[in-house]
Design an enzyme around this catalytic site. Sequence first.
Site, PDB file in Angstrom:
ATOM      1  N   ARG A 105       0.847  -1.207   0.000  1.00 36.63           N
ATOM      2  CA  ARG A 105       0.000   0.000   0.000  1.00 36.63           C
ATOM      3  C   ARG A 105       0.881   1.254   0.000  1.00 36.63           C
ATOM      4  NH1 ARG A 105      -2.111   0.446   6.294  1.00 36.63           N
ATOM      5  NH2 ARG A 105      -0.301   1.638   6.980  1.00 36.63           N
ATOM      6  N   GLY A 106       0.204   2.402   0.007  1.00 37.90           N
ATOM      7  CA  GLY A 106       0.892   3.692   0.183  1.00 37.90           C
ATOM      8  C   GLY A 106       1.990   3.944  -0.834  1.00 37.90           C
ATOM      9  N   LEU A 145      10.046  11.135  23.971  1.00 42.95           N
ATOM     10  CA  LEU A 145      11.105  10.257  24.504  1.00 42.95           C
ATOM     11  C   LEU A 145      10.876   9.954  25.985  1.00 42.95           C
ATOM     12  CD1 LEU A 145      13.686   8.684  24.000  1.00 42.95           C
ATOM     13  CD2 LEU A 145      14.991  10.769  24.412  1.00 42.95           C
ATOM     14  N   GLY A 148       8.456   0.756   6.201  1.00 46.01           N
ATOM     15  CA  GLY A 148       8.806   1.524   7.390  1.00 46.01           C
ATOM     16  C   GLY A 148       7.612   1.615   8.309  1.00 46.01           C
ATOM     17  N   LYS A 174      15.606   7.122  10.569  1.00 47.65           N
ATOM     18  CA  LYS A 174      15.689   7.734   9.242  1.00 47.65           C
ATOM     19  C   LYS A 174      16.991   8.520   9.052  1.00 47.65           C
ATOM     20  CE  LYS A 174      11.732   6.243   7.633  1.00 47.65           C
ATOM     21  NZ  LYS A 174      11.661   5.295   6.511  1.00 47.65           N
ATOM     22  N   TYR A 186      11.889   7.261  15.348  1.00 46.36           N
ATOM     23  CA  TYR A 186      11.756   7.337  13.885  1.00 46.36           C
ATOM     24  C   TYR A 186      12.863   8.223  13.296  1.00 46.36           C
ATOM     25  CZ  TYR A 186       9.162   8.018   9.455  1.00 46.36           C
ATOM     26  OH  TYR A 186       8.757   8.075   8.141  1.00 46.36           O
ATOM     27  N   ASP A 235       8.560 -10.753   6.775  1.00 44.98           N
ATOM     28  CA  ASP A 235       8.944  -9.587   7.571  1.00 44.98           C
ATOM     29  C   ASP A 235      10.404  -9.270   7.235  1.00 44.98           C
ATOM     30  OD1 ASP A 235       9.923  -7.966   9.622  1.00 44.98           O
ATOM     31  OD2 ASP A 235       8.478  -8.769  11.059  1.00 44.98           O
ATOM     32  N   ASP A 280       6.027  -7.678   1.285  1.00 50.97           N
ATOM     33  CA  ASP A 280       5.355  -7.095   2.455  1.00 50.97           C
ATOM     34  C   ASP A 280       5.116  -8.209   3.465  1.00 50.97           C
ATOM     35  OD1 ASP A 280       3.600  -5.335   4.164  1.00 50.97           O
ATOM     36  OD2 ASP A 280       3.718  -4.037   2.406  1.00 50.97           O
ATOM     37  N   THR A 301      -0.935   9.752   2.330  1.00 51.61           N
ATOM     38  CA  THR A 301      -1.085   8.285   2.406  1.00 51.61           C
ATOM     39  C   THR A 301      -1.990   7.948   3.602  1.00 51.61           C
ATOM     40  OG1 THR A 301       0.745   7.945   3.949  1.00 51.61           O
ATOM     41  CG2 THR A 301       1.299   7.910   1.605  1.00 51.61           C
TER      42      THR A 301
HETATM   43  P1  NAI Z   1       2.400   2.726   5.040  1.00 56.01           P
HETATM   44  O1  NAI Z   1       2.272   2.412   6.490  1.00 56.01           O
HETATM   45  O2  NAI Z   1       1.171   3.138   4.280  1.00 56.01           O
HETATM   46  O3  NAI Z   1       3.062   1.485   4.265  1.00 56.01           O
HETATM   47  C1  NAI Z   1       4.203   0.816   4.755  1.00 56.01           C
HETATM   48  C2  NAI Z   1       4.192  -0.611   4.233  1.00 56.01           C
HETATM   49  O4  NAI Z   1       5.343  -1.274   4.792  1.00 56.01           O
HETATM   50  C3  NAI Z   1       2.949  -1.385   4.696  1.00 56.01           C
HETATM   51  O5  NAI Z   1       2.379  -2.084   3.611  1.00 56.01           O
HETATM   52  C4  NAI Z   1       3.507  -2.342   5.747  1.00 56.01           C
HETATM   53  O6  NAI Z   1       2.788  -3.543   5.854  1.00 56.01           O
HETATM   54  C5  NAI Z   1       4.936  -2.556   5.246  1.00 56.01           C
HETATM   55  N1  NAI Z   1       5.798  -3.033   6.305  1.00 56.01           N
HETATM   56  C6  NAI Z   1       5.891  -2.532   7.582  1.00 56.01           C
HETATM   57  N2  NAI Z   1       6.751  -3.276   8.296  1.00 56.01           N
HETATM   58  C7  NAI Z   1       7.215  -4.253   7.475  1.00 56.01           C
HETATM   59  C8  NAI Z   1       8.123  -5.329   7.659  1.00 56.01           C
HETATM   60  N3  NAI Z   1       8.719  -5.540   8.840  1.00 56.01           N
HETATM   61  N4  NAI Z   1       8.365  -6.153   6.610  1.00 56.01           N
HETATM   62  C9  NAI Z   1       7.757  -5.952   5.408  1.00 56.01           C
HETATM   63  N5  NAI Z   1       6.902  -4.939   5.188  1.00 56.01           N
HETATM   64  C10 NAI Z   1       6.619  -4.109   6.212  1.00 56.01           C
HETATM   65  O7  NAI Z   1       3.519   3.848   4.946  1.00 56.01           O
HETATM   66  P2  NAI Z   1       3.833   4.905   3.786  1.00 56.01           P
HETATM   67  O8  NAI Z   1       3.267   6.211   4.157  1.00 56.01           O
HETATM   68  O9  NAI Z   1       3.522   4.352   2.447  1.00 56.01           O
HETATM   69  O10 NAI Z   1       5.424   5.036   3.960  1.00 56.01           O
HETATM   70  C11 NAI Z   1       6.357   4.300   3.180  1.00 56.01           C
HETATM   71  C12 NAI Z   1       7.762   4.755   3.567  1.00 56.01           C
HETATM   72  O11 NAI Z   1       7.858   6.168   3.407  1.00 56.01           O
HETATM   73  C13 NAI Z   1       8.114   4.458   5.021  1.00 56.01           C
HETATM   74  O12 NAI Z   1       9.477   4.105   5.100  1.00 56.01           O
HETATM   75  C14 NAI Z   1       7.856   5.784   5.711  1.00 56.01           C
HETATM   76  O13 NAI Z   1       8.612   5.909   6.885  1.00 56.01           O
HETATM   77  C15 NAI Z   1       8.310   6.746   4.631  1.00 56.01           C
HETATM   78  N6  NAI Z   1       7.779   8.105   4.758  1.00 56.01           N
HETATM   79  C16 NAI Z   1       6.437   8.369   4.599  1.00 56.01           C
HETATM   80  C17 NAI Z   1       5.987   9.671   4.688  1.00 56.01           C
HETATM   81  C18 NAI Z   1       4.546  10.039   4.492  1.00 56.01           C
HETATM   82  O14 NAI Z   1       4.228  11.242   4.562  1.00 56.01           O
HETATM   83  N7  NAI Z   1       3.632   9.117   4.247  1.00 56.01           N
HETATM   84  C19 NAI Z   1       6.896  10.779   4.959  1.00 56.01           C
HETATM   85  C20 NAI Z   1       8.269  10.385   5.101  1.00 56.01           C
HETATM   86  C21 NAI Z   1       8.674   9.093   4.976  1.00 56.01           C
END
Ligand code: NAI
Length: 446
Positions: free
Chosen positions: A216-217, A296, A289, A356, A352, A260, A237, A387
């Site tokens: 997703r996302g 903290l 992520g 990062k 976080y 994972d 995923d 997202t």
């Molecule tokens: P999201 O939560 O919508 O999607 C993250 C995906 O990673 C999910 O499908 C989840 O199941 C998967 N995932 C989580 N842990 C996992 C694991 N241990 N093994 C395999 N898959 C795993 O998040 P989003 O918003 O799409 O973010 C994607 C990346 O972008 C992340 O690294 C997030 O930190 C980074 N990010 C997002 C921002 C935002 O505004 N949405 C801003 C800055 C960074």
Amino acid sequence: MTDKYTQLVSHGLGRDVAKRLGLPQPVELRRYQPGSPLVTGPVLVTGDSPGADDIATTLLGWGLDVRRNALPKEKLGAIIVVLDAVQHPGDLAKPVLTAGTSLRDLGTNARVVTISRTSQSAQTPAGAAARQGIDGLVRSLAKELRAGSTANGILLDDDLATTSPSALGALRFFLSGRSAYVDGQFLTVSSTLGTLPSDPDKPLAGKVAVVTGAARGIGAAIARTLHRDGATIVAVDIPAAGDHLAAVANEVRGTALQFDISRDDAGHRIIEHAVERHGRLDIVVHNAGITRDRLLANMDESRWQSVIAVNIAAQLSINEVLLTSEHFKDAPRIVSVASTSGIAGNRGQTNYGASKGGVIGMVRSTALLMEPFNGTINAVAPGFIETEMTARMPFAIREAARRLNSLKQGGQPRDVAETISFLASDAAGGISGQVLRVCGQQLVGA
Ligand code: NAI
């Protein structure tokens, strides 16, 4: 995810009311579509160095409408300010002010791109001052531009021509709709490696790419974008996201791999799957992520450890396996997703932010290890992206985060994906160890 405010003020009465009240007026950004033109009007090239002439000649070769002097009242698609030969801050005046007189003629969603040299490689204090001055100049100009226009810069190491392959790759990226949400940023080109694609709409043809967190996302958008650009996708995923993962993998006609990423055997599973099912592995995108926010003072060990484990430790251990694999030696690419929270910090996100920030340190250090086989590793640091993760933020905080950037709107997952696709392409072969922010020039923090 919808941004109702932007929809409201983009047309008719809403637009007039917003204008009268002095409210932010985000415009619909020009985003890349296959076959769309690189820029939407004539391109003015300022600067009188041989490097500027070479850029003008190259752009003519690309079929663009190039000007070395602006025509009165003509709407421009882009201004390229070539400053590769400046030796002293005084040398900036002519090319910069020439560009300045044409800024009012920029069309909507136009581009300003500077081409200059890294200040670290300058031979004199005056040279370093001139080069570093361009940093402040571009970041300030980006804050002045309106109507979806952006300003970004390309930095070249001293021995590189303005037309070296990745300089041109970066120039195409910044001019195009692929960089819609990248503003006030720089890309450094440090080698002559890289080749421009024969088909600009299929820069990843023949490549096999693994994308983690693809259910997703942003991850799903990365899978779709890399597939559109020609790559075969392995979508990774966790098992709990299996249905969504299968849907994304089917949509991009790739394969799904459920596990994972913090498992010990993650690196081996990625390589085995890619090689067995698709015959090779060229690109790994570390996107998965998680957030477990707490001040903290209230942080428990499990929140801290889980974020570090998924967001950075997993990437480190997967990379360790990739770097020793015979299947990852043909100019491979790693692109990691960092965050502006790892650069500027964010209240409630010490875990976080540490993870990062860690991605950024890891990328810089791993770049040296990728060099022997012409590999590159870079990070993308998104700002506020629309997202499911950000849709869960409280309304007032979400609305503030959306507007506090030069483009006055949140980014789309595909904006992050377009940047990743560029960094994963052959055209970015001379760019490594970099962090490119996709944040609309977020105004908060560093
Ligand atoms: P999201 O939560 O919508 O999607 C993250 C995906 O990673 C999910 O499908 C989840 O199941 C998967 N995932 C989580 N842990 C996992 C694991 N241990 N093994 C395999 N898959 C795993 O998040 P989003 O918003 O799409 O973010 C994607 C990346 O972008 C992340 O690294 C997030 O930190 C980074 N990010 C997002 C921002 C935002 O505004 N949405 C801003 C800055 C960074």
